[in-house]
Design a protein around this motif. Structure first.
Motif, PDB file in Angstrom:
ATOM      1  N   PHE A 117       0.778  -1.334  -0.028  1.00  0.00           N
ATOM      2  CA  PHE A 117       0.039  -0.062   0.018  1.00  0.00           C
ATOM      3  C   PHE A 117       0.880   1.240   0.018  1.00  0.00           C
ATOM      4  CE2 PHE A 117      -3.235  -2.799   2.396  1.00  0.00           C
ATOM      5  CZ  PHE A 117      -3.705  -3.247   1.331  1.00  0.00           C
ATOM      6  N   ALA A 118       2.111   1.194   0.655  1.00  0.00           N
ATOM      7  CA  ALA A 118       2.686   2.378   0.452  1.00  0.00           C
ATOM      8  C   ALA A 118       3.629   2.587  -0.739  1.00  0.00           C
ATOM      9  CB  ALA A 118       4.033   1.961   1.654  1.00  0.00           C
ATOM     10  N   ILE A 119       3.757   1.700  -1.593  1.00  0.00           N
ATOM     11  CA  ILE A 119       4.324   1.560  -2.866  1.00  0.00           C
ATOM     12  C   ILE A 119       3.284   2.184  -3.794  1.00  0.00           C
ATOM     13  CG2 ILE A 119       5.182   0.296  -4.955  1.00  0.00           C
ATOM     14  CD1 ILE A 119       6.262  -1.524  -2.770  1.00  0.00           C
ATOM     15  N   THR A 120       2.032   1.602  -3.680  1.00  0.00           N
ATOM     16  CA  THR A 120       0.793   1.958  -4.484  1.00  0.00           C
ATOM     17  C   THR A 120      -0.335   2.120  -3.711  1.00  0.00           C
ATOM     18  OG1 THR A 120       2.107   0.819  -6.407  1.00  0.00           O
ATOM     19  CG2 THR A 120      -0.263   1.366  -6.859  1.00  0.00           C
ATOM     20  N   PRO A 121      -0.751   3.169  -3.461  1.00  0.00           N
ATOM     21  CA  PRO A 121      -1.938   3.445  -2.423  1.00  0.00           C
ATOM     22  C   PRO A 121      -3.256   2.831  -3.113  1.00  0.00           C
ATOM     23  CG  PRO A 121      -0.738   5.273  -2.348  1.00  0.00           C
ATOM     24  CD  PRO A 121       0.091   4.435  -3.414  1.00  0.00           C
ATOM     25  N   ARG A 122      -3.339   3.029  -4.540  1.00  0.00           N
ATOM     26  CA  ARG A 122      -4.338   2.282  -5.310  1.00  0.00           C
ATOM     27  C   ARG A 122      -4.894   0.775  -4.986  1.00  0.00           C
ATOM     28  NH1 ARG A 122      -3.500   2.025 -11.731  1.00  0.00           N
ATOM     29  NH2 ARG A 122      -1.146   1.637 -11.807  1.00  0.00           N
ATOM     30  N   LEU A 123      -3.874   0.267  -4.652  1.00  0.00           N
ATOM     31  CA  LEU A 123      -4.073  -1.225  -4.548  1.00  0.00           C
ATOM     32  C   LEU A 123      -5.141  -1.604  -3.392  1.00  0.00           C
ATOM     33  CD1 LEU A 123      -0.624  -2.930  -4.608  1.00  0.00           C
ATOM     34  CD2 LEU A 123      -2.438  -2.731  -6.483  1.00  0.00           C
ATOM     35  N   GLU A 124      -5.214  -0.432  -2.358  1.00  0.00           N
ATOM     36  CA  GLU A 124      -6.014  -0.665  -1.337  1.00  0.00           C
ATOM     37  C   GLU A 124      -7.453  -0.704  -1.473  1.00  0.00           C
ATOM     38  OE1 GLU A 124      -5.409   1.857   2.211  1.00  0.00           O
ATOM     39  OE2 GLU A 124      -3.885   2.950   1.371  1.00  0.00           O
ATOM     40  N   VAL A 125      -7.998  -0.248  -2.540  1.00  0.00           N
ATOM     41  CA  VAL A 125      -9.380  -0.295  -3.063  1.00  0.00           C
ATOM     42  C   VAL A 125      -9.686  -1.763  -3.465  1.00  0.00           C
ATOM     43  CG1 VAL A 125      -9.037   0.646  -5.312  1.00  0.00           C
ATOM     44  CG2 VAL A 125     -11.179   0.682  -4.418  1.00  0.00           C
ATOM     45  N   PHE A 126      -8.647  -2.414  -4.179  1.00  0.00           N
ATOM     46  CA  PHE A 126      -8.667  -3.520  -4.368  1.00  0.00           C
ATOM     47  C   PHE A 126      -9.115  -4.609  -3.160  1.00  0.00           C
ATOM     48  CE2 PHE A 126      -6.657  -1.873  -8.317  1.00  0.00           C
ATOM     49  CZ  PHE A 126      -7.755  -2.302  -9.222  1.00  0.00           C
TER      50      PHE A 126
ATOM     51  N   ARG B  19      -9.832  -3.849  -0.272  1.00  0.00           N
ATOM     52  CA  ARG B  19     -11.289  -3.603   0.599  1.00  0.00           C
ATOM     53  C   ARG B  19     -12.289  -4.200  -0.318  1.00  0.00           C
ATOM     54  NH1 ARG B  19      -9.494   1.707   0.881  1.00  0.00           N
ATOM     55  NH2 ARG B  19     -10.957   2.350  -0.620  1.00  0.00           N
ATOM     56  N   PHE B  20     -12.264  -4.048  -1.529  1.00  0.00           N
ATOM     57  CA  PHE B  20     -13.478  -4.670  -2.190  1.00  0.00           C
ATOM     58  C   PHE B  20     -13.387  -6.381  -2.191  1.00  0.00           C
ATOM     59  CE2 PHE B  20     -15.189  -6.837  -5.827  1.00  0.00           C
ATOM     60  CZ  PHE B  20     -16.126  -6.386  -6.289  1.00  0.00           C
TER      61      PHE B  20
ATOM     62  N   ARG C 162     -25.379  -6.593   2.342  1.00  0.00           N
ATOM     63  CA  ARG C 162     -24.021  -6.429   2.463  1.00  0.00           C
ATOM     64  C   ARG C 162     -23.660  -6.338   0.810  1.00  0.00           C
ATOM     65  NH1 ARG C 162     -20.913 -11.069   6.235  1.00  0.00           N
ATOM     66  NH2 ARG C 162     -21.971 -10.168   8.236  1.00  0.00           N
ATOM     67  N   ARG C 163     -24.525  -7.074  -0.114  1.00  0.00           N
ATOM     68  CA  ARG C 163     -24.420  -6.816  -1.649  1.00  0.00           C
ATOM     69  C   ARG C 163     -24.732  -5.350  -1.986  1.00  0.00           C
ATOM     70  NH1 ARG C 163     -27.949  -6.131  -5.424  1.00  0.00           N
ATOM     71  NH2 ARG C 163     -27.286  -6.295  -7.648  1.00  0.00           N
ATOM     72  N   THR C 164     -25.883  -4.940  -1.469  1.00  0.00           N
ATOM     73  CA  THR C 164     -26.465  -3.610  -1.841  1.00  0.00           C
ATOM     74  C   THR C 164     -25.434  -2.548  -1.480  1.00  0.00           C
ATOM     75  OG1 THR C 164     -28.637  -4.397  -1.433  1.00  0.00           O
ATOM     76  CG2 THR C 164     -28.254  -1.917  -1.554  1.00  0.00           C
ATOM     77  N   ARG C 165     -24.856  -2.667  -0.167  1.00  0.00           N
ATOM     78  CA  ARG C 165     -23.730  -1.706   0.049  1.00  0.00           C
ATOM     79  C   ARG C 165     -22.450  -1.958  -0.888  1.00  0.00           C
ATOM     80  NH1 ARG C 165     -25.267  -2.995   5.293  1.00  0.00           N
ATOM     81  NH2 ARG C 165     -23.526  -4.701   5.608  1.00  0.00           N
ATOM     82  N   LEU C 166     -22.279  -3.094  -1.467  1.00  0.00           N
ATOM     83  CA  LEU C 166     -20.977  -3.365  -2.187  1.00  0.00           C
ATOM     84  C   LEU C 166     -20.933  -2.570  -3.621  1.00  0.00           C
ATOM     85  CD1 LEU C 166     -18.275  -4.934  -1.942  1.00  0.00           C
ATOM     86  CD2 LEU C 166     -19.496  -6.517  -3.374  1.00  0.00           C
ATOM     87  N   VAL C 167     -22.376  -3.035  -4.232  1.00  0.00           N
ATOM     88  CA  VAL C 167     -22.403  -2.845  -5.712  1.00  0.00           C
ATOM     89  C   VAL C 167     -22.734  -1.120  -5.800  1.00  0.00           C
ATOM     90  CG1 VAL C 167     -23.381  -4.970  -6.109  1.00  0.00           C
ATOM     91  CG2 VAL C 167     -25.048  -3.230  -5.688  1.00  0.00           C
ATOM     92  N   ASN C 168     -23.195  -0.601  -4.707  1.00  0.00           N
ATOM     93  CA  ASN C 168     -23.538   0.810  -4.745  1.00  0.00           C
ATOM     94  C   ASN C 168     -22.523   1.666  -4.237  1.00  0.00           C
ATOM     95  OD1 ASN C 168     -26.047   0.664  -5.995  1.00  0.00           O
ATOM     96  ND2 ASN C 168     -27.002   0.216  -3.882  1.00  0.00           N
ATOM     97  N   ASN C 169     -21.139   1.194  -3.947  1.00  0.00           N
ATOM     98  CA  ASN C 169     -20.074   2.203  -3.286  1.00  0.00           C
ATOM     99  C   ASN C 169     -19.317   2.860  -4.719  1.00  0.00           C
ATOM    100  OD1 ASN C 169     -17.413   2.756  -2.504  1.00  0.00           O
ATOM    101  ND2 ASN C 169     -17.680   1.357  -0.830  1.00  0.00           N
ATOM    102  N   PRO C 170     -19.524   4.310  -4.737  1.00  0.00           N
ATOM    103  CA  PRO C 170     -18.809   4.831  -5.928  1.00  0.00           C
ATOM    104  C   PRO C 170     -17.346   4.437  -6.076  1.00  0.00           C
ATOM    105  CG  PRO C 170     -19.425   6.316  -3.977  1.00  0.00           C
ATOM    106  CD  PRO C 170     -19.767   5.044  -3.791  1.00  0.00           C
ATOM    107  N   ASP C 171     -16.622   4.338  -4.911  1.00  0.00           N
ATOM    108  CA  ASP C 171     -15.200   4.001  -5.177  1.00  0.00           C
ATOM    109  C   ASP C 171     -14.934   2.871  -5.907  1.00  0.00           C
ATOM    110  OD1 ASP C 171     -14.261   6.060  -3.495  1.00  0.00           O
ATOM    111  OD2 ASP C 171     -14.201   4.928  -1.642  1.00  0.00           O
ATOM    112  N   TYR C 172     -15.841   1.989  -5.789  1.00  0.00           N
ATOM    113  CA  TYR C 172     -15.788   0.536  -6.888  1.00  0.00           C
ATOM    114  C   TYR C 172     -16.467   0.874  -7.960  1.00  0.00           C
ATOM    115  CZ  TYR C 172     -15.230  -1.217  -2.024  1.00  0.00           C
ATOM    116  OH  TYR C 172     -14.822  -1.507  -0.800  1.00  0.00           O
ATOM    117  N   LEU C 173     -17.344   1.582  -8.204  1.00  0.00           N
ATOM    118  CA  LEU C 173     -17.902   1.868  -9.457  1.00  0.00           C
ATOM    119  C   LEU C 173     -17.072   2.439 -10.502  1.00  0.00           C
ATOM    120  CD1 LEU C 173     -21.599   2.431  -8.429  1.00  0.00           C
ATOM    121  CD2 LEU C 173     -20.968   0.424  -9.697  1.00  0.00           C
ATOM    122  N   ASP C 174     -16.231   3.499  -9.802  1.00  0.00           N
ATOM    123  CA  ASP C 174     -15.455   4.321 -10.581  1.00  0.00           C
ATOM    124  C   ASP C 174     -14.230   3.534 -11.218  1.00  0.00           C
ATOM    125  OD1 ASP C 174     -16.940   6.612 -10.115  1.00  0.00           O
ATOM    126  OD2 ASP C 174     -15.852   7.225  -8.524  1.00  0.00           O
ATOM    127  N   ASN C 175     -13.881   2.456 -10.537  1.00  0.00           N
ATOM    128  CA  ASN C 175     -12.812   1.609 -11.006  1.00  0.00           C
ATOM    129  C   ASN C 175     -13.137   0.536 -12.092  1.00  0.00           C
ATOM    130  OD1 ASN C 175     -11.083  -0.847 -11.144  1.00  0.00           O
ATOM    131  ND2 ASN C 175      -9.827   0.279  -9.596  1.00  0.00           N
TER     132      ASN C 175
END
Length: 313
Positions: free
Chosen positions: A203-212, A214-215, A235-248
């Motif tokens: 995560f220190a090398i590439t912070p964008r790995l954190e979103v993967f 978490r998902f 849990r599925r509803t919260r997961l599929v509506n998370n903008p951090d995941y939808l933007d990836n």
């Protein structure tokens, strides 16, 4: 006894043993001991297909059938034979093949269809690791930029001093990500202290790995044993509506694999006490068949393979 036994004699013994089988007795055993849960899968062997059905709870093979083509008519015929024999199926477990989509309900109206969660997890984790590899490749490309090194032997002491000042080079960072990418999809409870330290370095090398990461962890929690189907839906509803995941883009593709109607088939097992969430039982059956073929140097003819499988019952 120092007997010279010929191959043809062994084959005659094999055929004799097969004649002792009473198929009707086997089917009576199936009907008497069937749990109501059926695992279904196909195994491909030298251009041929064998359909297998097993009982994962009571651990036996229900039936098998050779088919010329792995298509819908042959699958329907296989299921129809099981039904005609009096098999009452309550839950069927299969992979995501379209052959099972409507066929199961047409033979057993009230059946519940459990999709193998393992196959879904495998597909989603592949997309996650594609994202990790993209981050690795980006760092490696950055490491290739700049002036070319002059020819000659570098001073090792100067190299070590520079590394202490700058830390890992871009290429070294890319290599570290490549060697530790498995940590992104490893379950939290399976991580050692060393794994947690390596994950923090990633995560220190590439912070964008954190979103993967978490998902991935939230995705595993969708199929956590001990929760109710309603909790899984929340849990599925919260997961599929998370903008951090939808933007990836890659995670957006992963979310599409959790379509509402498909997800309902993934969580059937949560409503039952002892129904498995994977079709691993029939997969193990398939691997046993492949081992049987390997150790016997591949039985070539269909009738010989059928005899071997019936003997194995």
């Amino acid at each position: 006894h120092l007997l010279a036994v010929s191959l043809s004699y062994i084959h005659d013994c094999f055929v004799w043993a097969h004649t002792q089988i009473n198929r009707e007795e086997h089917w009576q055993f199936v009907l008497a001991n069937f749990s109501g849960v059926l695992c279904i899968d196909e195994v491909h062997d030298s251009g041929r297909t064998i359909l297998f059905a097993t009982d994962p709870l009571n651990d036996f093979t229900v039936a098998f059938q050779f088919v010329e083509v792995n298509d819908q008519p042959h699958m329907d015929d296989f299921l129809q034979r099981l039904k005609a024999r009096g098999l009452q199926v309550v839950v069927a477990i299969s992979d995501g093949s379209p052959l099972y989509k409507d066929s199961l309900q047409s033979h057993w109206a009230d059946i519940e269809h459990q999709l193998c969660v393992f196959h879904v997890i495998k597909e989603v984790n592949k997309l996650i690791l594609d994202g990790v590899r993209a981050a690795k490749n980006s760092l490696r490309r950055q490491g290739n930029k700049g002036r070319k090194k002059r020819p000659g032997r570098p001073c090792k002491r100067l190299q070590q001093q520079r590394q202490r000042r700058q830390g890992m080079s871009k290429k070294e960072q890319a290599t570290f990500i490549w060697e530790h990418q498995y940590l992104i999809v490893r379950k939290e409870e399976e991580l050692s202290e060393e794994d947690r330290d390596d994950l923090a370095r990633l995560f220190a090398i590439t912070p964008r790995l954190e979103v993967f990461r978490r998902f991935n962890q939230k995705f595993y929690r969708l199929f956590e044993k001990g929760i109710t189907q309603q909790q899984a839906r929340y849990r599925r509803t919260r997961l599929v509506n998370n903008p951090d995941y939808l933007d990836n883009p890659l995670l957006a593709r992963a979310i599409k694999k959790l379509a509402k109607d498909k997800f309902e088939k993934m969580i059937v097992f949560l409503a039952w006490e002892n129904v498995d969430r994977t079709n691993n039982h029939v997969e193990r059956n398939n691997r046993a068949f492949r081992m049987l073929q390997k150790t016997r140097y591949k039985r070539r003819k269909q009738h010989t393979i059928e005899k071997a499988l019936e003997l194995d019952l």
